[in-house]
Design a protein around this motif. Sequence first.
Motif, mmCIF file in Angstrom:
data_model
loop_
_atom_site.group_PDB
_atom_site.id
_atom_site.type_symbol
_atom_site.label_atom_id
_atom_site.label_comp_id
_atom_site.label_asym_id
_atom_site.label_seq_id
_atom_site.Cartn_x
_atom_site.Cartn_y
_atom_site.Cartn_z
ATOM 1 N N HIS A 200 100.003 -11.426 -32.785
ATOM 2 C CA HIS A 200 100.609 -10.433 -31.884
ATOM 3 C C HIS A 200 99.509 -9.605 -31.212
ATOM 4 O O HIS A 200 98.459 -9.335 -31.797
ATOM 5 N N ALA A 201 99.765 -9.183 -29.984
ATOM 6 C CA ALA A 201 98.768 -8.420 -29.226
ATOM 7 C C ALA A 201 98.335 -7.148 -29.952
ATOM 8 O O ALA A 201 97.204 -6.676 -29.773
ATOM 9 N N ALA A 202 99.207 -6.601 -30.790
ATOM 10 C CA ALA A 202 98.883 -5.376 -31.517
ATOM 11 C C ALA A 202 97.765 -5.585 -32.543
ATOM 12 O O ALA A 202 97.205 -4.610 -33.056
ATOM 13 N N GLU A 203 97.431 -6.829 -32.831
ATOM 14 C CA GLU A 203 96.425 -7.119 -33.848
ATOM 15 C C GLU A 203 95.011 -7.231 -33.283
ATOM 16 O O GLU A 203 94.073 -7.509 -34.032
ATOM 17 N N GLU A 204 94.827 -7.007 -31.993
ATOM 18 C CA GLU A 204 93.501 -7.232 -31.406
ATOM 19 C C GLU A 204 92.422 -6.383 -32.054
ATOM 20 O O GLU A 204 91.346 -6.892 -32.413
ATOM 21 N N GLU A 205 92.665 -5.091 -32.237
ATOM 22 C CA GLU A 205 91.634 -4.225 -32.804
ATOM 23 C C GLU A 205 91.365 -4.556 -34.272
ATOM 24 O O GLU A 205 90.232 -4.435 -34.741
ATOM 25 N N VAL A 206 92.406 -4.968 -34.996
ATOM 26 C CA VAL A 206 92.210 -5.382 -36.387
ATOM 27 C C VAL A 206 91.359 -6.645 -36.429
ATOM 28 O O VAL A 206 90.481 -6.792 -37.284
ATOM 29 N N LEU A 207 91.605 -7.567 -35.511
ATOM 30 C CA LEU A 207 90.803 -8.784 -35.432
ATOM 31 C C LEU A 207 89.341 -8.460 -35.154
ATOM 32 O O LEU A 207 88.442 -9.018 -35.792
ATOM 33 N N VAL A 208 89.105 -7.582 -34.196
ATOM 34 C CA VAL A 208 87.727 -7.195 -33.870
ATOM 35 C C VAL A 208 87.038 -6.629 -35.105
ATOM 36 O O VAL A 208 85.897 -6.987 -35.421
ATOM 37 N N ALA A 209 87.738 -5.757 -35.830
ATOM 38 C CA ALA A 209 87.156 -5.127 -37.016
ATOM 39 C C ALA A 209 86.849 -6.153 -38.110
ATOM 40 O O ALA A 209 85.776 -6.122 -38.719
ATOM 41 N N LYS A 210 87.777 -7.064 -38.345
ATOM 42 C CA LYS A 210 87.571 -8.067 -39.398
ATOM 43 C C LYS A 210 86.445 -9.041 -39.040
ATOM 44 O O LYS A 210 85.611 -9.382 -39.877
ATOM 45 N N VAL A 211 86.438 -9.505 -37.786
ATOM 46 C CA VAL A 211 85.373 -10.421 -37.357
ATOM 47 C C VAL A 211 84.027 -9.719 -37.424
ATOM 48 O O VAL A 211 83.014 -10.311 -37.817
ATOM 49 N N LEU A 212 84.005 -8.449 -37.057
ATOM 50 C CA LEU A 212 82.767 -7.682 -37.089
ATOM 51 C C LEU A 212 82.217 -7.593 -38.509
ATOM 52 O O LEU A 212 81.008 -7.779 -38.732
#
Length: 241
Positions: A200-212
């Motif tokens: 879901h689009a709402a997960e973009e910032e969580v994805l960035v944080a986890k990948v980081l």
Amino acid sequence: MVSVDSVYQKVLALTSKEQRGYITPQEFNLMADRAQKEIFDGYFHNFKTAEMKPKTYVQAGDELELLQEKLSIFKRITSATIVPAVTGTLSMNPSSLPQDMYRVHKIIDKSNLAEVQEMSTDEIFSILNHPLTKPTINRRVWNRHRDNTWMFYPDHADSQLQLVIDIFYYREPLKPKWGYIIASGTALYNSTTSVNFELHAAEEEVLVAKVLQLCGVIINKPEVVQAGGGMEAATNQTQND
């Protein structure tokens, strides 16, 4: 969906190519897949905790509704016909089912449109030995054996009837991929060979944080890991408020 290029560019910017190391497309793709799986796996755990939280009458703010919306694109249905073996046992090997199956949601007996309840091995032994709880052809149950075989009860030792079921399940998300071409020694984004995150689009910032965080381990930069952890905690706090 979340743009894989958007996430990659944010991760590159946050790691700072000159000061904190460079994340290659290959490294990013590996960590992106892991991050997506972590978030996807977490949805099913969150279902349990969400049911214990106070409910809200505002649909847009209800956690269960939000989780169902995030998982909606992964819902699938498939049918299967189970023929009794010589002994009358009703069993099925899931290897014959769709390869993208991740988690079973529910199973419906098509003969009466009743749900076939899943039970543990201990529960199965308990109900089979009691006449009031013993499963019937109108109230079936199923169980996963250690060899990954699905067993359905009652069996058909006294009948040659086959069992036809609908299996509602969640499929696995596709692996994200930042596709690229090399131009003048630089990797440039190629949308035709890329695969976006299916979350879901709402997960973009969580994805960035986890990948980081994951990439920080690869480039051996603890401060990057800490920065990602702080971003994820802040994002989760905002979503839970």
